[in-house]
Scaffold this motif. Structure first.
Motif, PDB file in Angstrom:
ATOM      1  N   VAL A  79       0.845  -1.201   0.000  1.00 33.25           N
ATOM      2  CA  VAL A  79       0.000   0.000   0.000  1.00 33.25           C
ATOM      3  C   VAL A  79       0.877   1.246   0.000  1.00 33.25           C
ATOM      4  CG1 VAL A  79      -1.597   1.371   1.406  1.00 33.25           C
ATOM      5  CG2 VAL A  79      -2.032  -1.059   1.035  1.00 33.25           C
ATOM      6  N   VAL A  80       1.856   1.278   0.891  1.00 34.66           N
ATOM      7  CA  VAL A  80       2.749   2.442   0.958  1.00 34.66           C
ATOM      8  C   VAL A  80       3.563   2.555  -0.332  1.00 34.66           C
ATOM      9  CG1 VAL A  80       4.763   3.395   2.158  1.00 34.66           C
ATOM     10  CG2 VAL A  80       2.801   2.570   3.457  1.00 34.66           C
ATOM     11  N   SER A  81       3.979   1.430  -0.873  1.00 26.59           N
ATOM     12  CA  SER A  81       4.713   1.443  -2.144  1.00 26.59           C
ATOM     13  C   SER A  81       3.868   2.052  -3.248  1.00 26.59           C
ATOM     14  CB  SER A  81       5.112   0.017  -2.534  1.00 26.59           C
ATOM     15  OG  SER A  81       5.991  -0.529  -1.586  1.00 26.59           O
ATOM     16  N   THR A  82       2.598   1.695  -3.281  1.00 25.39           N
ATOM     17  CA  THR A  82       1.686   2.223  -4.295  1.00 25.39           C
ATOM     18  C   THR A  82       1.415   3.709  -4.080  1.00 25.39           C
ATOM     19  OG1 THR A  82       0.620   0.085  -4.654  1.00 25.39           O
ATOM     20  CG2 THR A  82      -0.669   2.040  -5.216  1.00 25.39           C
ATOM     21  N   LEU A  83       1.130   4.092  -2.848  1.00 27.03           N
ATOM     22  CA  LEU A  83       0.781   5.485  -2.562  1.00 27.03           C
ATOM     23  C   LEU A  83       1.937   6.452  -2.777  1.00 27.03           C
ATOM     24  CD1 LEU A  83      -1.309   5.052   0.714  1.00 27.03           C
ATOM     25  CD2 LEU A  83      -2.167   5.887  -1.493  1.00 27.03           C
ATOM     26  N   TYR A  84       3.133   6.043  -2.376  1.00 27.04           N
ATOM     27  CA  TYR A  84       4.267   6.975  -2.357  1.00 27.04           C
ATOM     28  C   TYR A  84       5.396   6.593  -3.306  1.00 27.04           C
ATOM     29  CZ  TYR A  84       1.671   8.256   1.792  1.00 27.04           C
ATOM     30  OH  TYR A  84       0.678   8.612   2.660  1.00 27.04           O
ATOM     31  N   ASP A  85       5.130   5.623  -4.185  1.00 22.66           N
ATOM     32  CA  ASP A  85       6.114   5.193  -5.188  1.00 22.66           C
ATOM     33  C   ASP A  85       7.456   4.813  -4.533  1.00 22.66           C
ATOM     34  OD1 ASP A  85       6.810   4.565  -7.807  1.00 22.66           O
ATOM     35  OD2 ASP A  85       7.705   6.543  -8.143  1.00 22.66           O
ATOM     36  N   LYS A  86       7.379   3.969  -3.528  1.00 20.39           N
ATOM     37  CA  LYS A  86       8.569   3.476  -2.823  1.00 20.39           C
ATOM     38  C   LYS A  86       8.753   1.995  -3.113  1.00 20.39           C
ATOM     39  CE  LYS A  86       9.374   7.341  -0.832  1.00 20.39           C
ATOM     40  NZ  LYS A  86      10.470   8.133  -1.363  1.00 20.39           N
ATOM     41  N   LYS A  87       9.972   1.527  -3.082  1.00 22.09           N
ATOM     42  CA  LYS A  87      10.239   0.100  -3.235  1.00 22.09           C
ATOM     43  C   LYS A  87       9.736  -0.608  -1.980  1.00 22.09           C
ATOM     44  CE  LYS A  87      14.362   0.575  -6.046  1.00 22.09           C
ATOM     45  NZ  LYS A  87      15.801   0.340  -6.134  1.00 22.09           N
ATOM     46  N   PRO A  88       9.016  -1.723  -2.127  1.00 21.63           N
ATOM     47  CA  PRO A  88       8.504  -2.436  -0.949  1.00 21.63           C
ATOM     48  C   PRO A  88       9.603  -2.804   0.053  1.00 21.63           C
ATOM     49  CG  PRO A  88       7.493  -3.313  -2.928  1.00 21.63           C
ATOM     50  CD  PRO A  88       8.571  -2.361  -3.375  1.00 21.63           C
ATOM     51  N   SER A  89      10.795  -3.081  -0.427  1.00 25.87           N
ATOM     52  CA  SER A  89      11.889  -3.478   0.474  1.00 25.87           C
ATOM     53  C   SER A  89      12.319  -2.341   1.398  1.00 25.87           C
ATOM     54  CB  SER A  89      13.087  -3.973  -0.332  1.00 25.87           C
ATOM     55  OG  SER A  89      13.558  -2.945  -1.193  1.00 25.87           O
ATOM     56  N   LEU A  90      11.959  -1.093   1.073  1.00 26.95           N
ATOM     57  CA  LEU A  90      12.327   0.060   1.903  1.00 26.95           C
ATOM     58  C   LEU A  90      11.270   0.403   2.949  1.00 26.95           C
ATOM     59  CD1 LEU A  90      13.792   2.404  -0.859  1.00 26.95           C
ATOM     60  CD2 LEU A  90      15.031   0.852   0.680  1.00 26.95           C
ATOM     61  N   VAL A  91      10.161  -0.313   2.920  1.00 28.99           N
ATOM     62  CA  VAL A  91       9.034  -0.024   3.826  1.00 28.99           C
ATOM     63  C   VAL A  91       9.052  -1.014   4.991  1.00 28.99           C
ATOM     64  CG1 VAL A  91       6.523   0.177   4.016  1.00 28.99           C
ATOM     65  CG2 VAL A  91       7.672   0.858   1.886  1.00 28.99           C
ATOM     66  N   ARG A  92       8.982  -0.508   6.200  1.00 31.73           N
ATOM     67  CA  ARG A  92       8.940  -1.333   7.412  1.00 31.73           C
ATOM     68  C   ARG A  92       7.528  -1.288   7.987  1.00 31.73           C
ATOM     69  NH1 ARG A  92      12.480  -3.088   5.196  1.00 31.73           N
ATOM     70  NH2 ARG A  92      14.652  -2.554   5.433  1.00 31.73           N
TER      71      ARG A  92
END
Length: 168
Positions: A79-92
């Motif tokens: 969800v955060v990757s989609t919303l903020y265009d971040k790589k999933p591996s960078l999201v905790r």
């Protein structure tokens, strides 16, 4: 789903008996139960095959109704990757009693955190320190699971939609 259908069939069968009559499962009941299970298995198999035949489409909501707790944690990352265009591996992600907090470090070195709650296949979300983004003008999020694929769909207030695909 099979268990729910089977329970429903048993309840329906029990309701058709006289209230004062003692209900005993007969051989005929067992045959009907087995037939119902075969029908459900065939229907699920047909649904699965239909979804596999359309790999570029968003999965049907019947592909999976709910995610497990571990899957919800992973979906929060997506969800955060989609919303903020971040790589999933960078999201905790951490879990806090049914609410997930997914965070990442932005380009200024600040931690940004999003709260996420699952309501069926709908995703309630907002800044961890702010309001829930559930106003009609806010983006609405949902997910669907098809095998090992997760589809995160954003529906904008204009009616436009976008969908991102991830691997579980």
């Amino acid at each position: 789903m099979k268990l729910k259908l089977l329970t429903l069939l048993i309840i329906i069968g029990a309701c058709t008996k006289e209230r004062n009559e003692k209900y005993e499962i007969t051989e005929e009941d067992r045959m009907h139960e087995e037939q119902a299970i075969r029908i459900v298995d065939e229907a699920v198999s047909n649904i699965d095959q239909t979804l596999l035949d359309k790999p570029n489409k968003v999965a049907s909501p019947v592909s999976r109704l709910l995610a497990s707790s571990e899957e919800e944690k992973e979906i929060s990352r997506f969800v955060v990757s989609t919303l903020y265009d971040k790589k999933p591996s960078l999201v905790r992600v951490i879990s806090d009693g049914g609410i997930y907090h997914a965070s990442y470090i932005n380009s200024e070195g600040e931690r940004r955190s999003t709260k996420i709650q699952f309501i069926g296949n709908n995703i309630r979300w907002g800044n961890s320190e702010g309001r829930w983004r559930d106003h009609p003008l806010d983006e609405q999020l949902s997910y669907e699971i098809n095998g090992k694929k997760v589809f995160i769909k954003i529906t904008y207030s204009s009616g436009e939609e976008s969908t991102d695909e991830y691997q579980l």
